[in-house]
Design a protein around this motif. Sequence first.
Motif, PDB file in Angstrom:
ATOM      1  N   GLU A  96       0.845  -1.200   0.000  1.00 45.66           N
ATOM      2  CA  GLU A  96       0.000   0.000   0.000  1.00 45.66           C
ATOM      3  C   GLU A  96       0.876   1.244   0.000  1.00 45.66           C
ATOM      4  OE1 GLU A  96      -3.889  -0.172   2.297  1.00 45.66           O
ATOM      5  OE2 GLU A  96      -2.668  -1.547   3.484  1.00 45.66           O
ATOM      6  N   TRP A  97       0.361   2.291  -0.615  1.00 48.35           N
ATOM      7  CA  TRP A  97       1.004   3.606  -0.575  1.00 48.35           C
ATOM      8  C   TRP A  97       0.133   4.528   0.258  1.00 48.35           C
ATOM      9  CZ3 TRP A  97       5.541   5.778  -1.627  1.00 48.35           C
ATOM     10  CH2 TRP A  97       5.628   7.162  -1.673  1.00 48.35           C
ATOM     11  N   LYS A  98       0.746   5.194   1.233  1.00 46.37           N
ATOM     12  CA  LYS A  98      -0.010   6.096   2.098  1.00 46.37           C
ATOM     13  C   LYS A  98       0.759   7.402   2.260  1.00 46.37           C
ATOM     14  CE  LYS A  98      -2.271   6.476   6.609  1.00 46.37           C
ATOM     15  NZ  LYS A  98      -2.554   5.808   7.902  1.00 46.37           N
ATOM     16  N   ASP A  99       0.131   8.480   1.827  1.00 39.11           N
ATOM     17  CA  ASP A  99       0.706   9.823   1.956  1.00 39.11           C
ATOM     18  C   ASP A  99       2.055   9.913   1.238  1.00 39.11           C
ATOM     19  OD1 ASP A  99      -1.514  10.548   3.464  1.00 39.11           O
ATOM     20  OD2 ASP A  99      -0.553   9.954   5.344  1.00 39.11           O
ATOM     21  N   ASN A 100       3.148   9.639   1.942  1.00 43.14           N
ATOM     22  CA  ASN A 100       4.476   9.831   1.362  1.00 43.14           C
ATOM     23  C   ASN A 100       5.376   8.614   1.514  1.00 43.14           C
ATOM     24  OD1 ASN A 100       4.809   9.915   4.104  1.00 43.14           O
ATOM     25  ND2 ASN A 100       6.217  11.659   4.096  1.00 43.14           N
ATOM     26  N   HIS A 101       4.792   7.445   1.804  1.00 40.99           N
ATOM     27  CA  HIS A 101       5.651   6.288   2.054  1.00 40.99           C
ATOM     28  C   HIS A 101       4.954   4.987   1.688  1.00 40.99           C
ATOM     29  CE1 HIS A 101       3.249   6.537   5.727  1.00 40.99           C
ATOM     30  NE2 HIS A 101       3.559   5.273   5.971  1.00 40.99           N
ATOM     31  N   LEU A 102       5.746   3.934   1.662  1.00 41.54           N
ATOM     32  CA  LEU A 102       5.292   2.602   1.270  1.00 41.54           C
ATOM     33  C   LEU A 102       5.035   1.767   2.521  1.00 41.54           C
ATOM     34  CD1 LEU A 102       4.898   0.487  -1.028  1.00 41.54           C
ATOM     35  CD2 LEU A 102       7.360   0.036  -0.868  1.00 41.54           C
ATOM     36  N   ARG A 160       7.545 -12.361   6.167  1.00 43.82           N
ATOM     37  CA  ARG A 160       8.390 -13.249   6.958  1.00 43.82           C
ATOM     38  C   ARG A 160       7.730 -13.609   8.278  1.00 43.82           C
ATOM     39  NH1 ARG A 160      13.421  -9.320   7.277  1.00 43.82           N
ATOM     40  NH2 ARG A 160      11.662  -8.090   8.062  1.00 43.82           N
ATOM     41  N   LYS A 161       6.801 -12.768   8.740  1.00 41.46           N
ATOM     42  CA  LYS A 161       6.164 -12.977  10.043  1.00 41.46           C
ATOM     43  C   LYS A 161       4.914 -13.854   9.966  1.00 41.46           C
ATOM     44  CE  LYS A 161       9.028  -9.932  11.899  1.00 41.46           C
ATOM     45  NZ  LYS A 161      10.110 -10.342  12.827  1.00 41.46           N
ATOM     46  N   LEU A 162       4.385 -14.008   8.751  1.00 37.61           N
ATOM     47  CA  LEU A 162       3.170 -14.792   8.586  1.00 37.61           C
ATOM     48  C   LEU A 162       3.481 -16.287   8.727  1.00 37.61           C
ATOM     49  CD1 LEU A 162       1.606 -12.926   5.521  1.00 37.61           C
ATOM     50  CD2 LEU A 162       0.797 -12.857   7.884  1.00 37.61           C
ATOM     51  N   PRO A 163       2.507 -17.062   9.207  1.00 38.15           N
ATOM     52  CA  PRO A 163       1.114 -16.713   9.522  1.00 38.15           C
ATOM     53  C   PRO A 163       0.872 -16.303  10.969  1.00 38.15           C
ATOM     54  CG  PRO A 163       1.387 -19.068   9.684  1.00 38.15           C
ATOM     55  CD  PRO A 163       2.737 -18.514   9.298  1.00 38.15           C
ATOM     56  N   HIS A 164       1.953 -16.159  11.742  1.00 36.60           N
ATOM     57  CA  HIS A 164       1.780 -15.966  13.183  1.00 36.60           C
ATOM     58  C   HIS A 164       1.510 -14.517  13.574  1.00 36.60           C
ATOM     59  CE1 HIS A 164       3.019 -20.083  13.531  1.00 36.60           C
ATOM     60  NE2 HIS A 164       4.183 -19.823  12.951  1.00 36.60           N
ATOM     61  N   ALA A 165       1.916 -13.581  12.742  1.00 36.48           N
ATOM     62  CA  ALA A 165       1.712 -12.170  13.077  1.00 36.48           C
ATOM     63  C   ALA A 165       1.545 -11.355  11.812  1.00 36.48           C
ATOM     64  CB  ALA A 165       2.898 -11.642  13.878  1.00 36.48           C
ATOM     65  N   GLU A 166       0.643 -10.381  11.852  1.00 39.19           N
ATOM     66  CA  GLU A 166       0.451  -9.439  10.751  1.00 39.19           C
ATOM     67  C   GLU A 166       1.157  -8.144  11.127  1.00 39.19           C
ATOM     68  OE1 GLU A 166      -3.495  -9.082   9.085  1.00 39.19           O
ATOM     69  OE2 GLU A 166      -4.049 -11.048   9.900  1.00 39.19           O
ATOM     70  N   HIS A 167       2.362  -8.014  10.652  1.00 42.05           N
ATOM     71  CA  HIS A 167       3.203  -6.871  11.004  1.00 42.05           C
ATOM     72  C   HIS A 167       3.502  -6.072   9.748  1.00 42.05           C
ATOM     73  CE1 HIS A 167       6.214  -4.471  13.030  1.00 42.05           C
ATOM     74  NE2 HIS A 167       7.121  -4.825  12.136  1.00 42.05           N
ATOM     75  N   TYR A 168       3.265  -4.772   9.795  1.00 40.02           N
ATOM     76  CA  TYR A 168       3.463  -3.905   8.637  1.00 40.02           C
ATOM     77  C   TYR A 168       4.696  -3.027   8.839  1.00 40.02           C
ATOM     78  CZ  TYR A 168      -1.172  -5.258   7.033  1.00 40.02           C
ATOM     79  OH  TYR A 168      -2.253  -5.980   6.588  1.00 40.02           O
ATOM     80  N   LEU A 169       5.502  -2.908   7.774  1.00 41.27           N
ATOM     81  CA  LEU A 169       6.678  -2.045   7.792  1.00 41.27           C
ATOM     82  C   LEU A 169       6.394  -0.757   7.041  1.00 41.27           C
ATOM     83  CD1 LEU A 169       9.580  -4.577   7.076  1.00 41.27           C
ATOM     84  CD2 LEU A 169       8.712  -3.778   9.277  1.00 41.27           C
ATOM     85  N   GLN A 170       6.879   0.349   7.573  1.00 34.80           N
ATOM     86  CA  GLN A 170       6.752   1.656   6.944  1.00 34.80           C
ATOM     87  C   GLN A 170       8.105   1.996   6.302  1.00 34.80           C
ATOM     88  OE1 GLN A 170       3.610   3.226   7.695  1.00 34.80           O
ATOM     89  NE2 GLN A 170       3.105   1.437   8.949  1.00 34.80           N
ATOM     90  N   LEU A 171       8.118   2.146   4.991  1.00 33.31           N
ATOM     91  CA  LEU A 171       9.371   2.388   4.276  1.00 33.31           C
ATOM     92  C   LEU A 171       9.362   3.777   3.647  1.00 33.31           C
ATOM     93  CD1 LEU A 171       9.736  -1.055   2.463  1.00 33.31           C
ATOM     94  CD2 LEU A 171      10.510  -0.409   4.743  1.00 33.31           C
ATOM     95  N   TYR A 172      10.524   4.454   3.721  1.00 30.47           N
ATOM     96  CA  TYR A 172      10.613   5.832   3.249  1.00 30.47           C
ATOM     97  C   TYR A 172      11.745   6.058   2.248  1.00 30.47           C
ATOM     98  CZ  TYR A 172       7.405   7.016   7.043  1.00 30.47           C
ATOM     99  OH  TYR A 172       6.305   7.085   7.876  1.00 30.47           O
ATOM    100  N   SER A 173      12.414   4.997   1.808  1.00 30.72           N
ATOM    101  CA  SER A 173      13.548   5.194   0.907  1.00 30.72           C
ATOM    102  C   SER A 173      13.686   4.019  -0.056  1.00 30.72           C
ATOM    103  CB  SER A 173      14.844   5.339   1.703  1.00 30.72           C
ATOM    104  OG  SER A 173      15.212   4.109   2.293  1.00 30.72           O
TER     105      SER A 173
END
Length: 346
Positions: free
Chosen positions: A11-17, A23-36
């Motif tokens: 997903e793209w939100k405002d100014n970042h990805l 790698r965390k699935l299926p045990h956790a839904e963890h999202y990373l915020q990337l800026y570069s």
Amino acid sequence: MPPHDTIRAVEWKDNHLILLDQRKLPHAEHYLQLYSAEDTAEAIRNMVVRGAPAIGIAAAYGLLMAARKAFKQYPHDWRARLQPDIEVLAAARPTAVNLHWALQRMLKALDEHDADPIHTLMAVAQQIHQADIEANHRMALLGSELIKPTHGVLTHCNTGSLATGGYGTALGVIRAAYGEGKIEQVYADETRPWWQGSRLTAWELMRDKIPTQLICEGAAAHLMKLGKISWVIVGADRVAANGDVANKIGTYSLAVLARFHGVRFMVVAPTSTIDLETVSGEQIPLEERSADEILNVNQQRIAAPQVGAWNPAFDVTPGKLVDILVTEKGIVLRPDTEKLSTLMQS
């Protein structure tokens, strides 16, 4: 979202990805915020995001972030400053042609419309993203039309929303066919050594309430012999000009088994995956990954001490073993050089 379509991993939100860390699935839904671009390349390389279409989309947004940073810091020579980021992104995964296709499309748009470069790149990245989702739905309809009511299909690796902009390629066809009452049971290879089938495909299908059973790769021949499946349905990371298909290691063996047992073999891939510059599968660079992925599971060694391992991430299925290639532009029976050239000109 339509039924059996509840997941978005890119997903793209405002100014970042934003990436769902696979790698965390299926045990956790963890999202990373990337800026570069550097962070995006690292996420691609380390398989935070994976699957050829999703990699291409992520790379497009990575280039957008790099251009915005360069334009802000070096307004007079920002384009030259962009080159290292382009190279970092391009080198992140060598086999998936969508990555290079997306970067080339972004740069071509920049060459043609450089008056407002950031706006141009934003528009193209979002277009690549949305077009992939639309292509997946188109391929799902085309592919599902070929499936007659059957008890089971087999798939390999992960080709769903986690591997694309949304809905999926091979899993898109499976989702559509299940929604039409044509499929009673999906069998998913575990897909070792990274376990994309057990960790990701099973998670997606169970979340969308589609009946799924996991099998070890070694069980596929027996499953076919028992007459449990009518189709093997897979995706692709690159399709050569002659119809040879590079996909997750283990795809080639499934194609051989399917041909022997009279099971039909379907590849579902957008035209961005078709590489007419690559004459055959012999020219496709096949990534080899660390032996540790075979020797260890969850950082726990499972192999005998001192033993080594060979870990090719992909193999090539000859086009003559592919019964059907489904793209958003149409269906190709027994793909070859002439048929793919005609398709790409349409």
